[in-house]
Motif scaffolding. Structure first.
Motif, PDB file in Angstrom:
ATOM      1  N   CYS A  64      48.885  46.856 -12.209  1.00  0.00           N
ATOM      2  CA  CYS A  64      49.447  45.671 -12.856  1.00  0.00           C
ATOM      3  C   CYS A  64      48.861  45.513 -14.255  1.00  0.00           C
ATOM      4  O   CYS A  64      47.691  45.853 -14.502  1.00  0.00           O
ATOM      5  N   ILE A  65      49.673  44.973 -15.153  1.00  0.00           N
ATOM      6  CA  ILE A  65      49.229  44.616 -16.503  1.00  0.00           C
ATOM      7  C   ILE A  65      49.301  43.102 -16.626  1.00  0.00           C
ATOM      8  O   ILE A  65      50.346  42.505 -16.388  1.00  0.00           O
ATOM      9  N   VAL A  66      48.167  42.471 -16.971  1.00  0.00           N
ATOM     10  CA  VAL A  66      48.134  41.024 -17.167  1.00  0.00           C
ATOM     11  C   VAL A  66      47.514  40.718 -18.528  1.00  0.00           C
ATOM     12  O   VAL A  66      46.853  41.566 -19.132  1.00  0.00           O
ATOM     13  N   GLY A  67      47.710  39.507 -18.990  1.00  0.00           N
ATOM     14  CA  GLY A  67      47.121  39.088 -20.251  1.00  0.00           C
ATOM     15  C   GLY A  67      47.733  37.787 -20.709  1.00  0.00           C
ATOM     16  O   GLY A  67      48.754  37.341 -20.179  1.00  0.00           O
ATOM     17  N   PRO A  68      47.141  37.162 -21.711  1.00  0.00           N
ATOM     18  CA  PRO A  68      47.650  35.880 -22.205  1.00  0.00           C
ATOM     19  C   PRO A  68      48.985  36.049 -22.919  1.00  0.00           C
ATOM     20  O   PRO A  68      49.354  37.155 -23.338  1.00  0.00           O
ATOM     21  N   VAL A 108      48.122  36.015 -12.371  1.00  0.00           N
ATOM     22  CA  VAL A 108      46.886  36.723 -11.992  1.00  0.00           C
ATOM     23  C   VAL A 108      46.799  36.873 -10.473  1.00  0.00           C
ATOM     24  O   VAL A 108      46.394  37.920  -9.956  1.00  0.00           O
ATOM     25  N   GLU A 109      47.193  35.844  -9.736  1.00  0.00           N
ATOM     26  CA  GLU A 109      47.159  35.924  -8.277  1.00  0.00           C
ATOM     27  C   GLU A 109      48.066  37.056  -7.777  1.00  0.00           C
ATOM     28  O   GLU A 109      47.705  37.796  -6.851  1.00  0.00           O
ATOM     29  N   GLU A 110      49.236  37.193  -8.385  1.00  0.00           N
ATOM     30  CA  GLU A 110      50.153  38.266  -8.020  1.00  0.00           C
ATOM     31  C   GLU A 110      49.516  39.632  -8.266  1.00  0.00           C
ATOM     32  O   GLU A 110      49.625  40.548  -7.441  1.00  0.00           O
ATOM     33  N   ALA A 111      48.828  39.771  -9.388  1.00  0.00           N
ATOM     34  CA  ALA A 111      48.180  41.043  -9.717  1.00  0.00           C
ATOM     35  C   ALA A 111      47.110  41.402  -8.691  1.00  0.00           C
ATOM     36  O   ALA A 111      47.009  42.555  -8.259  1.00  0.00           O
ATOM     37  N   VAL A 112      46.306  40.423  -8.282  1.00  0.00           N
ATOM     38  CA  VAL A 112      45.255  40.685  -7.296  1.00  0.00           C
ATOM     39  C   VAL A 112      45.878  41.071  -5.957  1.00  0.00           C
ATOM     40  O   VAL A 112      45.373  41.964  -5.262  1.00  0.00           O
ATOM     41  N   LEU A 172      48.777  42.584  -5.402  1.00  0.00           N
ATOM     42  CA  LEU A 172      49.560  43.814  -5.400  1.00  0.00           C
ATOM     43  C   LEU A 172      48.803  45.066  -5.816  1.00  0.00           C
ATOM     44  O   LEU A 172      49.009  46.134  -5.246  1.00  0.00           O
ATOM     45  N   ALA A 173      47.933  44.959  -6.806  1.00  0.00           N
ATOM     46  CA  ALA A 173      47.505  46.146  -7.549  1.00  0.00           C
ATOM     47  C   ALA A 173      46.315  46.887  -6.957  1.00  0.00           C
ATOM     48  O   ALA A 173      45.419  46.293  -6.356  1.00  0.00           O
ATOM     49  N   ASP A 174      46.292  48.206  -7.180  1.00  0.00           N
ATOM     50  CA  ASP A 174      45.077  48.999  -6.999  1.00  0.00           C
ATOM     51  C   ASP A 174      44.118  48.718  -8.146  1.00  0.00           C
ATOM     52  O   ASP A 174      42.917  48.546  -7.945  1.00  0.00           O
ATOM     53  N   ARG A 175      44.687  48.706  -9.379  1.00  0.00           N
ATOM     54  CA  ARG A 175      43.899  48.382 -10.575  1.00  0.00           C
ATOM     55  C   ARG A 175      44.704  47.436 -11.455  1.00  0.00           C
ATOM     56  O   ARG A 175      45.939  47.443 -11.413  1.00  0.00           O
ATOM     57  N   TYR A 233      40.061  37.279  -8.535  1.00  0.00           N
ATOM     58  CA  TYR A 233      40.948  36.376  -9.271  1.00  0.00           C
ATOM     59  C   TYR A 233      40.180  35.693 -10.402  1.00  0.00           C
ATOM     60  O   TYR A 233      40.631  35.638 -11.560  1.00  0.00           O
ATOM     61  N   GLN A 234      38.984  35.182 -10.092  1.00  0.00           N
ATOM     62  CA  GLN A 234      38.185  34.489 -11.096  1.00  0.00           C
ATOM     63  C   GLN A 234      37.707  35.448 -12.189  1.00  0.00           C
ATOM     64  O   GLN A 234      37.689  35.093 -13.385  1.00  0.00           O
ATOM     65  N   ARG A 235      37.372  36.670 -11.804  1.00  0.00           N
ATOM     66  CA  ARG A 235      36.931  37.654 -12.795  1.00  0.00           C
ATOM     67  C   ARG A 235      38.058  37.955 -13.803  1.00  0.00           C
ATOM     68  O   ARG A 235      37.824  38.022 -15.018  1.00  0.00           O
ATOM     69  N   LEU A 236      39.275  38.094 -13.299  1.00  0.00           N
ATOM     70  CA  LEU A 236      40.402  38.363 -14.188  1.00  0.00           C
ATOM     71  C   LEU A 236      40.681  37.168 -15.093  1.00  0.00           C
ATOM     72  O   LEU A 236      40.945  37.329 -16.292  1.00  0.00           O
ATOM     73  N   LEU A 237      40.608  35.958 -14.521  1.00  0.00           N
ATOM     74  CA  LEU A 237      40.811  34.760 -15.356  1.00  0.00           C
ATOM     75  C   LEU A 237      39.770  34.689 -16.472  1.00  0.00           C
ATOM     76  O   LEU A 237      40.095  34.346 -17.615  1.00  0.00           O
TER      77      LEU A 237
END
Length: 248
Positions: free
Chosen positions: A40-44, A198-202, A204-207, A241-245
């Protein structure tokens, strides 16, 4: 011997000419996606996720750097790349079967083989009872399943998805996430999935590739490392989740 990645994003940059001068939308974006991996790719907002998606998909060129898929540079749209967008982009004048089989028609696949493949895919996405239904008679979640089946029809090396569940309600979103994971496990496809959730990324993703903005760049690639199925109530889920946020 090291196995080459399915996808390599190598130093990708994108510069636009804006009304107030040049704008650097992406700068030096690099990461790999292994064969069969779910990334997954996440970001602001404004970090260039959609621009990066379009470059990987071959829909627009990078200013610098390159994208390599199965050893070949991506220089335009390819049948080795299945695309799923937030908007379904279904042909309203075609039935479910007609939409799913469109790419196979374009490739000149014989009718019998095309029908067999369409039937197989509709069963995979749980729509085998809707072969002759038109998009106007489908719910949002069902339309997205048709779009997913259509993307899988030509057996692409990479499934590239841009906010595919962003337009559905929370209950449908959870159902589609679970179904996508089932399809991923069954097909072994490589998936690159862009999301703001971010919740969706956690889940679904391997990374997870975490991007920063101004200009858009990779801040960190996080290995999720949680056994599936994953639940929001699990301590490890919450910590990731918190680490990604915090990174965003």
């Amino acid at each position: 011997m090291a196995v080459a990645p399915r996808v390599r994003v190598d130093g990708v940059g994108k510069r636009y000419e804006g009304s107030n001068g040049p704008v650097q939308a992406l700068d030096g974006v690099s990461f790999d996606v292994a064969d069969g991996e779910f990334v997954c790719i996440v970001g602001p907002s404004g970090c260039g996720k959609t621009t990066l998606f379009r470059i990987i998909a071959g829909l627009e060129p990078a200013t610098t750097g390159r994208v390599v898929l199965d050893g070949d540079r991506v220089d335009g749209p390819s049948t080795d790349l299945g695309l799923v967008f937030q908007e379904y982009h279904l042909f309203p004048w075609r039935t479910v079967a007609g939409n799913v089989g469109f790419g196979l028609e374009q490739e000149g696949v014989a009718t019998a083989e095309r029908e067999r493949r369409v039937d197989e895919l509709l069963e995979l996405v749980g729509l085998d009872g809707f072969v002759d239904t038109y998009p106007r008679d489908l719910s949002g979640g069902m339309k997205q399943r048709v779009a997913l089946a259509r993307a899988l029809a030509v057996d692409p090396g990479l499934l590239l998805m841009d906010e595919p569940f962003g337009a559905v309600d929370a209950q449908t979103k959870k159902m589609l996430q679970d179904e996508l994971l089932d399809i991923w496990r069954e097909t072994g496809k490589t998936i690159l999935f862009v999301t703001h959730d971010v919740e969706e990324a956690v889940k679904l993703a391997d990374r997870v590739v975490v991007m920063a903005k101004e200009p858009g760049r990779v801040r960190e690639v996080v290995d999720v490392g949680i056994e599936r199925p994953r639940e929001r109530s699990d301590d490890a889920f919450g910590a990731t989740y918190q680490r990604l946020l915090d990174l965003i």
